[in-house]
Design a protein around this motif. Structure first.
Motif, PDB file in Angstrom:
ATOM      1  N   THR A   7       0.822  -1.206   0.000  1.00 24.92           N
ATOM      2  CA  THR A   7       0.000   0.000   0.000  1.00 24.92           C
ATOM      3  C   THR A   7       0.859   1.261   0.000  1.00 24.92           C
ATOM      4  O   THR A   7       0.583   2.214  -0.727  1.00 24.92           O
ATOM      5  CB  THR A   7      -0.945   0.017   1.212  1.00 24.92           C
ATOM      6  N   GLY A  30      -5.230   3.646   0.998  1.00 29.34           N
ATOM      7  CA  GLY A  30      -6.337   3.866   1.912  1.00 29.34           C
ATOM      8  C   GLY A  30      -6.140   5.004   2.882  1.00 29.34           C
ATOM      9  O   GLY A  30      -6.311   4.829   4.096  1.00 29.34           O
ATOM     10  N   ASN A 166     -11.091  -4.176   5.446  1.00 20.97           N
ATOM     11  CA  ASN A 166     -10.203  -3.766   4.369  1.00 20.97           C
ATOM     12  C   ASN A 166      -9.538  -5.069   3.911  1.00 20.97           C
ATOM     13  O   ASN A 166      -8.893  -5.719   4.739  1.00 20.97           O
ATOM     14  CB  ASN A 166      -9.163  -2.778   4.894  1.00 20.97           C
ATOM     15  N   PRO A 167      -9.751  -5.551   2.685  1.00 21.74           N
ATOM     16  CA  PRO A 167      -9.947  -4.763   1.470  1.00 21.74           C
ATOM     17  C   PRO A 167     -11.363  -4.700   0.888  1.00 21.74           C
ATOM     18  O   PRO A 167     -11.545  -4.036  -0.124  1.00 21.74           O
ATOM     19  CB  PRO A 167      -9.048  -5.505   0.476  1.00 21.74           C
ATOM     20  N   GLY A 169     -14.386  -3.577   2.023  1.00 19.18           N
ATOM     21  CA  GLY A 169     -15.322  -2.497   2.332  1.00 19.18           C
ATOM     22  C   GLY A 169     -16.665  -2.984   2.841  1.00 19.18           C
ATOM     23  O   GLY A 169     -17.676  -2.297   2.673  1.00 19.18           O
ATOM     24  N   TYR A 319     -13.514   1.289   0.597  1.00 22.43           N
ATOM     25  CA  TYR A 319     -12.857   0.279  -0.222  1.00 22.43           C
ATOM     26  C   TYR A 319     -13.870  -0.524  -1.036  1.00 22.43           C
ATOM     27  O   TYR A 319     -15.022  -0.704  -0.640  1.00 22.43           O
ATOM     28  CB  TYR A 319     -12.062  -0.695   0.646  1.00 22.43           C
ATOM     29  N   TYR A 321     -13.731  -4.261  -3.749  1.00 13.55           N
ATOM     30  CA  TYR A 321     -12.883  -5.385  -4.156  1.00 13.55           C
ATOM     31  C   TYR A 321     -13.481  -6.035  -5.414  1.00 13.55           C
ATOM     32  O   TYR A 321     -14.032  -7.136  -5.368  1.00 13.55           O
ATOM     33  CB  TYR A 321     -12.783  -6.398  -3.007  1.00 13.55           C
ATOM     34  N   ARG A 370      -7.959  -4.387  -5.082  1.00  8.85           N
ATOM     35  CA  ARG A 370      -8.488  -3.527  -4.021  1.00  8.85           C
ATOM     36  C   ARG A 370      -8.497  -2.103  -4.537  1.00  8.85           C
ATOM     37  O   ARG A 370      -7.500  -1.568  -5.026  1.00  8.85           O
ATOM     38  CB  ARG A 370      -7.614  -3.640  -2.772  1.00  8.85           C
ATOM     39  N   ALA A 372      -9.411   1.847  -3.520  1.00  8.84           N
ATOM     40  CA  ALA A 372      -9.671   2.821  -2.455  1.00  8.84           C
ATOM     41  C   ALA A 372     -10.239   4.090  -3.085  1.00  8.84           C
ATOM     42  O   ALA A 372      -9.683   4.611  -4.049  1.00  8.84           O
ATOM     43  CB  ALA A 372      -8.379   3.138  -1.707  1.00  8.84           C
TER      44      ALA A 372
END
Length: 415
Positions: A7, A30, A166-167, A169, A319, A321, A370, A372
């Motif tokens: 990240t 994120g 996370n990831p 949401g 988030y 996915y 993922r 964000a």
């Protein structure tokens, strides 16, 4: 040798590209993407002169505020159950170092859990998440995974949950979480419950907590980087269970903390004490941010679904996915057969930065990423304040422009 956190690496990569003049839509990191409320900044400024070392666990003022914060959220807490640190990430690492046994981890999961376990020589026992939501292992598969792990020589000891997740949401269903906790109890596991997104459920309600179902062996971690967007301030805190076991664990974590970070910076403790007292300016700010996160995440979700991906609807945080499996054949014609290739194509060809699912422990062949959505609110503090206060943030030029960029990019990727 440990690798650069995925990240943080993508954030630095995209920032460098932007600095070089490239137009890149940043969906890879994120960060909560919102400005600091004036009163919170004032609390920090007022404490700027506090330059002495304090107790490793944190000041009594900060611990008392955190205890009250937990108690108001139906988790009765004494200040002596609380520990502060420079970010919840440090606390998660210290807990993994202090607790015995290998790590049981939902898959996919936040990138740093497995990396931290590797640093302290714990095996990672992956268990797939339920179809409905992430953050916890599928209860139907957990017991089998524990049995197989022990048969292969592993020693499951710690179960790490992320609610909200996370990831993906999403928010785990209470009945699933209850069942997971019951299995953990039967197998003698300690639960570490990462609840840093707990204030950001889009429906405004509380997220379920493992501490409600297994109170004697659940450690809760949280922080101010997500709900109050203070990621750069690095303020994390944890709550250990009441009783002798929790007190002993706290002492072990204090021992690690005393040798690694000494204590959370004193001015940050003052800011934390202010925020965790739940003053109206903070709770109003969080409510507004929750609405903004929900609005933009839903809009981005719609774009991915329109492009042919399947994706769980966002329920908390910022988030998504998406899974491009339904359009695998179309992507294969372009040489895209893995999540890493998907992420690379989006960045290199379309100027859209996302993180491949592989970074979160997902299978390399999965066409998942993922996403964000929280860095779409604006480049300046002024734009972000306007987004936060807007009745219709999707009409703001910079947010509408980002959605158009994403729509065009996905249309070009999946014609």
């Amino acid at each position: 040798m440990t690798m650069h956190s995925a990240t943080l690496a993508i954030n630095e990569t995209i920032q460098a590209r932007r600095a070089a003049g490239e137009k890149v839509l940043h969906l890879g990191f994120g960060e909560a993407g919102l400005p600091v409320p004036d009163q919170v900044a004032a609390a920090l400024a007022e404490a700027a002169g506090r330059n002495s070392y304090g107790p490793v666990v944190g000041s009594h003022e900060a611990r008392e505020a955190a205890a009250g914060w937990f108690t108001r959220r139906n988790l009765t807490t004494d200040p002596d159950q609380v520990l502060f640190a420079p970010g919840s990430k440090a606390l998660l690492f210290a807990l993994l170092a202090a607790l015995p046994g290998d790590l049981v981890l939902p898959c996919p999961a936040w990138v740093s859990y497995a990396a931290q376990a590797a640093i302290v020589n714990k095996h990672v026992i992956d268990v797939p998440i339920p179809a409905e939501s992430g953050g916890i292992p599928d209860p139907a598969l957990l017991e089998q995974a524990l049995t197989r792990a022990r048969a292969s020589g592993a020693e499951p000891g710690v179960l790490l949950l992320t609610v909200p997740d996370n990831p993906t949401g999403t928010v785990a269903r209470p009945e699933h979480l209850r069942e997971v906790c019951a299995i953990a109890d039967r197998h003698g596991l300690v639960i570490v419950s990462d609840e840093i997104y707990g204030e950001l459920c889009h429906n405004g309600g509380p997220a379920p907590s493992a501490a409600s179902y297994l109170p004697d062996r659940t450690v809760v971690t949280s922080g101010l980087s997500k709900a109050t967007a203070l990621g750069g301030w690095r303020i994390g805190f944890a709550r250990v269970p009441d009783g002798p076991w929790g007190a002993a664990l706290l002492q072990d974590v204090i021992g690690i903390a005393s040798e690694v970070w000494s204590s959370l910076a004193a001015p940050m403790q003052a800011a934390a004490a202010y925020v965790l007292a739940d003053p109206a300016d903070v709770t109003d700010h969080i409510a507004a941010s929750r609405r903004l996160h929900a609005t933009v995440a839903r809009a981005v979700h719609n774009e991915f679904v329109r492009a042919g991906a399947t994706c769980r609807a966002p329920q908390a945080g910022f988030y998504l996915y998406p899974d491009f499996e339904p359009v695998r054949a179309d992507l294969a014609h372009q040489g895209i057969t893995t999540g890493a290739q998907l992420a690379s194509a989006l960045l290199e060809r379309q100027g859209v930065g996302v993180l491949a699912g592989e970074a979160f422990g997902d299978e390399a062949q999965g066409l998942r990423a993922r996403v964000a959505t929280s860095l779409l609110y604006g480049e300046s503090a002024g734009e972000r304040w306007e987004a936060l206060r807007s009745d219709d943030p999707l009409t703001l030029p910079w947010i509408a422009g980002s959605l158009n960029h994403l729509r065009d990019a996905l249309a070009a990727l999946v014609p």
